[in-house]
Design a protein around this motif. Structure first.
Motif, PDB file in Angstrom:
ATOM      1  N   GLU A 172     -18.342 -95.372  -1.020  1.00  0.00           N
ATOM      2  CA  GLU A 172     -19.240 -95.928  -2.032  1.00  0.00           C
ATOM      3  C   GLU A 172     -19.052 -95.223  -3.363  1.00  0.00           C
ATOM      4  OE1 GLU A 172     -23.111 -95.658  -0.314  1.00  0.00           O
ATOM      5  OE2 GLU A 172     -22.917 -97.537   0.797  1.00  0.00           O
ATOM      6  N   ASN A 173     -18.816 -93.897  -3.342  1.00  0.00           N
ATOM      7  CA  ASN A 173     -18.520 -93.186  -4.584  1.00  0.00           C
ATOM      8  C   ASN A 173     -17.239 -93.709  -5.218  1.00  0.00           C
ATOM      9  OD1 ASN A 173     -20.781 -91.575  -4.456  1.00  0.00           O
ATOM     10  ND2 ASN A 173     -19.727 -89.797  -3.608  1.00  0.00           N
ATOM     11  N   ALA A 174     -16.231 -93.987  -4.376  1.00  0.00           N
ATOM     12  CA  ALA A 174     -14.966 -94.506  -4.897  1.00  0.00           C
ATOM     13  C   ALA A 174     -15.159 -95.888  -5.518  1.00  0.00           C
ATOM     14  CB  ALA A 174     -13.931 -94.560  -3.772  1.00  0.00           C
ATOM     15  N   LEU A 175     -15.950 -96.735  -4.881  1.00  0.00           N
ATOM     16  CA  LEU A 175     -16.208 -98.071  -5.436  1.00  0.00           C
ATOM     17  C   LEU A 175     -16.974 -97.976  -6.752  1.00  0.00           C
ATOM     18  CD1 LEU A 175     -17.160 -99.961  -2.151  1.00  0.00           C
ATOM     19  CD2 LEU A 175     -15.047-100.218  -3.463  1.00  0.00           C
ATOM     20  N   ASP A 176     -17.944 -97.070  -6.817  1.00  0.00           N
ATOM     21  CA  ASP A 176     -18.674 -96.877  -8.066  1.00  0.00           C
ATOM     22  C   ASP A 176     -17.765 -96.367  -9.177  1.00  0.00           C
ATOM     23  OD1 ASP A 176     -21.089 -97.775  -7.116  1.00  0.00           O
ATOM     24  OD2 ASP A 176     -21.794 -95.795  -6.496  1.00  0.00           O
ATOM     25  N   ALA A 177     -16.674 -95.676  -8.798  1.00  0.00           N
ATOM     26  CA  ALA A 177     -15.729 -95.166  -9.787  1.00  0.00           C
ATOM     27  C   ALA A 177     -14.734 -96.231 -10.224  1.00  0.00           C
ATOM     28  CB  ALA A 177     -14.979 -93.957  -9.220  1.00  0.00           C
ATOM     29  N   ALA A 208     -12.599 -98.046  -8.223  1.00  0.00           N
ATOM     30  CA  ALA A 208     -11.330 -98.008  -7.500  1.00  0.00           C
ATOM     31  C   ALA A 208     -10.900 -99.405  -7.090  1.00  0.00           C
ATOM     32  CB  ALA A 208     -11.457 -97.112  -6.270  1.00  0.00           C
ATOM     33  N   SER A 209      -9.596 -99.667  -7.143  1.00  0.00           N
ATOM     34  CA  SER A 209      -9.028-100.925  -6.641  1.00  0.00           C
ATOM     35  C   SER A 209      -8.221-100.696  -5.371  1.00  0.00           C
ATOM     36  CB  SER A 209      -8.131-101.567  -7.703  1.00  0.00           C
ATOM     37  OG  SER A 209      -7.054-100.702  -8.035  1.00  0.00           O
ATOM     38  N   ARG A 210      -8.035 -99.438  -4.990  1.00  0.00           N
ATOM     39  CA  ARG A 210      -7.299 -99.091  -3.775  1.00  0.00           C
ATOM     40  C   ARG A 210      -7.928 -97.848  -3.161  1.00  0.00           C
ATOM     41  NH1 ARG A 210      -3.616 -95.394  -3.090  1.00  0.00           N
ATOM     42  NH2 ARG A 210      -3.399 -95.136  -5.342  1.00  0.00           N
ATOM     43  N   ILE A 211      -8.301 -97.954  -1.893  1.00  0.00           N
ATOM     44  CA  ILE A 211      -8.969 -96.847  -1.192  1.00  0.00           C
ATOM     45  C   ILE A 211      -8.245 -96.597   0.120  1.00  0.00           C
ATOM     46  CG2 ILE A 211     -11.110 -96.047  -0.119  1.00  0.00           C
ATOM     47  CD1 ILE A 211     -12.637 -97.781  -2.102  1.00  0.00           C
ATOM     48  N   GLU A 212      -7.848 -95.357   0.350  1.00  0.00           N
ATOM     49  CA  GLU A 212      -7.175 -94.969   1.590  1.00  0.00           C
ATOM     50  C   GLU A 212      -8.054 -93.972   2.329  1.00  0.00           C
ATOM     51  OE1 GLU A 212      -3.324 -93.460   0.722  1.00  0.00           O
ATOM     52  OE2 GLU A 212      -2.635 -95.305  -0.271  1.00  0.00           O
ATOM     53  N   VAL A 213      -8.338 -94.270   3.591  1.00  0.00           N
ATOM     54  CA  VAL A 213      -9.194 -93.422   4.434  1.00  0.00           C
ATOM     55  C   VAL A 213      -8.335 -92.863   5.561  1.00  0.00           C
ATOM     56  CG1 VAL A 213     -11.278 -93.303   5.844  1.00  0.00           C
ATOM     57  CG2 VAL A 213     -11.177 -94.878   3.890  1.00  0.00           C
ATOM     58  N   THR A 214      -8.368 -91.551   5.719  1.00  0.00           N
ATOM     59  CA  THR A 214      -7.619 -90.883   6.775  1.00  0.00           C
ATOM     60  C   THR A 214      -8.574 -89.986   7.547  1.00  0.00           C
ATOM     61  OG1 THR A 214      -5.679 -90.857   5.336  1.00  0.00           O
ATOM     62  CG2 THR A 214      -5.621 -89.419   7.271  1.00  0.00           C
ATOM     63  N   TYR A 215      -8.427 -89.963   8.883  1.00  0.00           N
ATOM     64  CA  TYR A 215      -9.295 -89.107   9.694  1.00  0.00           C
ATOM     65  C   TYR A 215      -8.512 -88.557  10.885  1.00  0.00           C
ATOM     66  CZ  TYR A 215      -9.662 -92.982  13.021  1.00  0.00           C
ATOM     67  OH  TYR A 215      -9.377 -93.969  13.931  1.00  0.00           O
ATOM     68  N   LYS A 238     -14.106 -85.517  13.035  1.00  0.00           N
ATOM     69  CA  LYS A 238     -14.728 -84.197  13.239  1.00  0.00           C
ATOM     70  C   LYS A 238     -13.943 -83.081  12.560  1.00  0.00           C
ATOM     71  CE  LYS A 238     -16.431 -85.708  17.764  1.00  0.00           C
ATOM     72  NZ  LYS A 238     -16.336 -85.521  19.230  1.00  0.00           N
ATOM     73  N   THR A 239     -12.619 -83.199  12.549  1.00  0.00           N
ATOM     74  CA  THR A 239     -11.797 -82.144  11.961  1.00  0.00           C
ATOM     75  C   THR A 239     -11.268 -82.511  10.588  1.00  0.00           C
ATOM     76  OG1 THR A 239      -9.818 -83.003  13.088  1.00  0.00           O
ATOM     77  CG2 THR A 239     -11.098 -81.311  14.234  1.00  0.00           C
ATOM     78  N   LEU A 240     -11.141 -83.807  10.287  1.00  0.00           N
ATOM     79  CA  LEU A 240     -10.612 -84.200   8.982  1.00  0.00           C
ATOM     80  C   LEU A 240     -11.114 -85.576   8.586  1.00  0.00           C
ATOM     81  CD1 LEU A 240      -8.640 -83.946   6.545  1.00  0.00           C
ATOM     82  CD2 LEU A 240      -6.908 -85.015   7.997  1.00  0.00           C
ATOM     83  N   ILE A 241     -11.556 -85.675   7.332  1.00  0.00           N
ATOM     84  CA  ILE A 241     -11.835 -86.956   6.671  1.00  0.00           C
ATOM     85  C   ILE A 241     -11.263 -86.844   5.268  1.00  0.00           C
ATOM     86  CG2 ILE A 241     -13.589 -88.496   5.734  1.00  0.00           C
ATOM     87  CD1 ILE A 241     -15.440 -87.641   7.990  1.00  0.00           C
ATOM     88  N   ARG A 242     -10.392 -87.766   4.918  1.00  0.00           N
ATOM     89  CA  ARG A 242      -9.799 -87.746   3.574  1.00  0.00           C
ATOM     90  C   ARG A 242      -9.924 -89.127   2.956  1.00  0.00           C
ATOM     91  NH1 ARG A 242      -4.660 -86.973   4.630  1.00  0.00           N
ATOM     92  NH2 ARG A 242      -4.834 -84.707   4.800  1.00  0.00           N
ATOM     93  N   ILE A 243     -10.504 -89.178   1.756  1.00  0.00           N
ATOM     94  CA  ILE A 243     -10.668 -90.432   1.020  1.00  0.00           C
ATOM     95  C   ILE A 243      -9.923 -90.298  -0.298  1.00  0.00           C
ATOM     96  CG2 ILE A 243     -12.290 -92.137   0.140  1.00  0.00           C
ATOM     97  CD1 ILE A 243     -12.766 -91.611   3.047  1.00  0.00           C
ATOM     98  N   ALA A 244      -8.933 -91.157  -0.495  1.00  0.00           N
ATOM     99  CA  ALA A 244      -8.164 -91.166  -1.743  1.00  0.00           C
ATOM    100  C   ALA A 244      -8.374 -92.488  -2.453  1.00  0.00           C
ATOM    101  CB  ALA A 244      -6.682 -90.932  -1.463  1.00  0.00           C
ATOM    102  N   ASP A 245      -8.639 -92.433  -3.767  1.00  0.00           N
ATOM    103  CA  ASP A 245      -8.868 -93.655  -4.527  1.00  0.00           C
ATOM    104  C   ASP A 245      -8.174 -93.563  -5.874  1.00  0.00           C
ATOM    105  OD1 ASP A 245     -10.799 -92.924  -6.836  1.00  0.00           O
ATOM    106  OD2 ASP A 245     -11.801 -92.041  -5.103  1.00  0.00           O
ATOM    107  N   ASP A 246      -8.092 -94.685  -6.579  1.00  0.00           N
ATOM    108  CA  ASP A 246      -7.483 -94.737  -7.901  1.00  0.00           C
ATOM    109  C   ASP A 246      -8.524 -95.045  -8.959  1.00  0.00           C
ATOM    110  OD1 ASP A 246      -8.021 -97.321  -7.203  1.00  0.00           O
ATOM    111  OD2 ASP A 246      -6.072 -98.144  -7.781  1.00  0.00           O
ATOM    112  N   GLY A 247      -9.735 -94.512  -8.771  1.00  0.00           N
ATOM    113  CA  GLY A 247     -10.825 -94.752  -9.707  1.00  0.00           C
ATOM    114  C   GLY A 247     -10.698 -93.948 -10.981  1.00  0.00           C
ATOM    115  N   CYS A 248     -11.818 -93.861 -11.713  1.00  0.00           N
ATOM    116  CA  CYS A 248     -11.788 -93.230 -13.035  1.00  0.00           C
ATOM    117  C   CYS A 248     -11.595 -91.724 -12.977  1.00  0.00           C
ATOM    118  CB  CYS A 248     -13.072 -93.558 -13.791  1.00  0.00           C
ATOM    119  SG  CYS A 248     -14.576 -92.917 -13.004  1.00  0.00           S
ATOM    120  N   GLY A 249     -11.917 -91.081 -11.839  1.00  0.00           N
ATOM    121  CA  GLY A 249     -11.705 -89.649 -11.700  1.00  0.00           C
ATOM    122  C   GLY A 249     -12.753 -88.811 -12.419  1.00  0.00           C
TER     123      GLY A 249
END
Length: 629
Positions: free
Chosen positions: A44-49, A51-58, A63-74
């Motif tokens: 939701e933070n990425a969408l508010d920023a 973003a047109s592309r969101i990648e989610v990795t876990y 439990k050990t890793l959550i990674r959210i990468a976006d191309d928002g305003c930064g």
């Protein structure tokens, strides 16, 4: 009896201010219940920023890793420490908590995540250098330079390591991974113009792609249909009706599935308010009420609906997780959902789900694929075989083959005897043949005294005559009731029902709606209610029990369809007894008349219990069954 309560100590308790770390861990208990909650907040933070592309990795179910990468305003290096402060946000200025146009606005997610896990944020705003900040168990490290092209990458490791008791209550890796996938898919439905990718790296390396939805193009309904087909499958998209309605400034869009495309559980019901996924009891009740007349109790409708209105008309600040909303005028969205879906179902006419035909074709199992292909005699016939075959199949009198003489009937191969003229099917008259162009075609036969076989322009339709006529009679009875109203029977002695003052007031608020359904009530002093009239079609009823059932529904959903449902249940039973029975032989004219009435009657694609009234098999599918493709 004189024992001191255990929560009261001997000395006076001291009021103290909790430190920031403790406050953040408490807030995390409200905002971050499990890894899927963290994924939801970060997307939701990425969408508010923007973003047109969101990648989610876990990894390991998040439990050990959550990674959210976006191309928002930064964010800039100066923004990063502030983003980790409690109640710091770029979404609102604090002057108006009702005018919310973004997903997040509390400013609790990032500091809460940093308090219970190891959080790293790398970000770069346009025109600035990239920077990174880390926080572990509430301890914030200094901002450092980093390398990043654009947008933001949020990496959360070892969630709940700082609160081991919370970690013990997490479910298995598989269950947590499924919850993450559900969150990503739900948000992907709300944003069809944004690309989403979900990847599991539990086994190391690049991992495996769990879900991918590229950004859709085109107008809203086309893009939404494409995205829903990607998330829920083409079966839903092919059997769903577009919904677009508006009432008093509230707009409803989305897709609602045909009643024959129902589910055994409420697993395909998705509701969004101003783009925010919600689980609202009142809205779900409205969805169930819209299908009340078409589904049995053990079946559930499938729908993806979006309500949009001015932010001031809905409170999204009910709960920190923002999964619940509260409307200022709750009756408007509920009525809008019911009427819009029912109108769409009526517009669909006799249409039934295509999955019915798919299931029918699946029941006709072809030969095992591993067997060598058979070569039939018809694939390499000799001239003699052709002559004998044509003779056996031809009308009485035989076929004339070029330069040959038709064989005698007693020479027919394989012991086939010629068909006597009296046993052959009559050629349908021209006017009947023209009916094949109608949606449900022209009746050709009746089998087992219950199923009508009709021929369409490009296939075959099989109709359950009893189920179809039952729906037709039911719709006719409902139209008569709507035109003439519900007849009420006056009670010789009014039935007095004692209720609480709150329940009595709630019932009297809906007295007008109940009176239109034949149930007349009025106050009888104090908190008692007098029942003067009841619907005549229900016969002798327990008015007190009926009122209490109505009260339960009012308390649960804010509205009650119980009386109407009971009346329609009686009409349904009357329709069942008054319809064409199984086992009755029908003439061709009767069968065609039934098909034409089905085409003209809304909802005739399903019976009163939600089952299909007909199955349509395309000629191409039938030919595929026989290997003729």
């Amino acid at each position: 009896m004189n024992a001191q309560p255990p929560q009261i100590g001997a000395s006076r308790p001291v009021i103290r201010q909790l430190d920031d770390a403790a406050a953040n861990r408490i807030a995390a208990g409200e905002v971050v219940e499990r890894p899927a909650s963290a994924v939801k907040e970060l997307i939701e933070n990425a969408l508010d920023a923007g973003a047109s592309r969101i990648e989610v990795t876990y990894a390991q179910g998040g439990k050990t890793l959550i990674r959210i990468a976006d191309d928002g305003c930064g964010m800039t290096a100066e923004d990063l420490p502030l983003a980790l402060s409690r109640h710091a946000t770029s979404k609102i200025d604090g002057s108006d908590l009702l005018n919310i146009h973004t997903f997040g606005f509390r400013g609790e997610a990032l500091p809460s995540l940093g308090a219970v896990g190891r959080l790293t944020i790398t970000s770069r705003a346009e025109g600035f250098e990239a920077a990174v900040i880390s926080v572990s168990g509430g301890a914030i490290a200094p901002v450092k330079p980093a390398a990043l092209n654009r947008g933001t990458v949020v990496e959360l490791r070892d969630l709940f390591y700082a609160t081991p008791a919370r970690l013990k209550f997490l479910r298995t890796d598989r269950a947590e991974a499924q919850a993450i996938a559900d969150v990503v898919k739900r948000l992907a439905m709300a944003e069809p113009y944004v690309s989403f990718t979900l990847r599991d790296v539990s086994d190391g390396g690049a991992g495996r792609e769990i879900f991918r939805a590229d950004a859709e193009q085109g107008e809203l309904f086309g893009a939404l249909s494409g995205r829903l087909g990607r998330v829920l499958g083409r079966a839903f998209a092919d059997n769903a009706l577009a919904i677009d309605a508006e009432r008093e400034g509230i707009r409803l869009t989305g897709y609602a599935a045909l009643p024959t495309y129902s589910r055994g559980a409420a697993v395909e019901q998705f509701l969004f308010v101003n783009g925010r996924p919600v689980r609202d009891k009142m809205l779900l009740g409205a969805l169930r009420g819209a299908y009340m007349d078409f589904l049995s109790r053990d079946r559930h409708p499938a729908a993806v609906l979006f309500l949009s209105c001015e932010p001031e008309r809905v409170d999204v600040n009910v709960h920190p997780a923002k999964a619940e909303v509260r409307f200022r005028e709750s009756g408007i969205p509920r009525g809008l959902i019911v009427t819009a879906i029912r109108h769409a179902l009526a517009q669909a006419g006799h249409r039934a789900s295509s999955t019915v035909a798919t299931a029918t074709l699946g029941a006709m199992r072809p030969e095992p694929a591993d067997l060598p292909p058979r070569i039939y005699q018809m694939d390499r016939p000799s001239l003699g075989a052709m002559r004998a075959s044509y003779t056996a199949q031809a009308p009485f009198g035989g076929f004339d083959l070029p330069d040959t003489e038709a064989p005698a009937f007693d020479e027919a191969p394989l012991g086939y005897a010629p068909i006597a003229p009296s046993a052959r099917a009559e050629v349908p008259p021209p006017e009947t043949a023209q009916l094949t162009h109608a949606p449900l075609g022209a009746a050709r036969a009746q089998v087992h005294e219950n199923y009508i076989i009709a021929q369409t322009e490009n296939g075959v339709v099989i109709v359950d005559q009893h189920a179809a006529h039952e729906r037709l009679v039911y719709e006719r009875l409902k139209r008569q009731m709507a035109e003439k109203g519900v007849a009420a029977q006056a009670l010789l002695i009014p039935e007095i029902v004692e209720l609480s003052s709150g329940d009595a007031a709630l019932l009297l608020e809906h007295a007008g709606a109940l009176e239109r359904l034949g149930l007349t009530i009025e106050p009888f002093g104090g908190s008692a209610i007098a029942v003067r009239e009841t619907p005549a079609i229900l016969g002798e009823i327990n008015a007190g029990a009926l009122l209490r059932d109505v009260l339960d529904e009012l308390a649960d959903l804010g509205d009650s369809q119980l009386v109407q449902a009971k009346i329609e249940a009686v009409l349904s039973r009357m329709a069942c007894h008054g319809s064409v029975r199984s086992g009755r032989q029908m003439r061709v004219e009767e069968m065609n008349a039934l098909l034409r009435e089905m085409e003209a009657t809304p909802h005739s694609g399903q019976c009163n219990h939600g089952r299909p009234t007909y199955v349509e098999l395309k000629l191409a599918d039938i030919e595929r069954l026989f290997g003729r493709t």
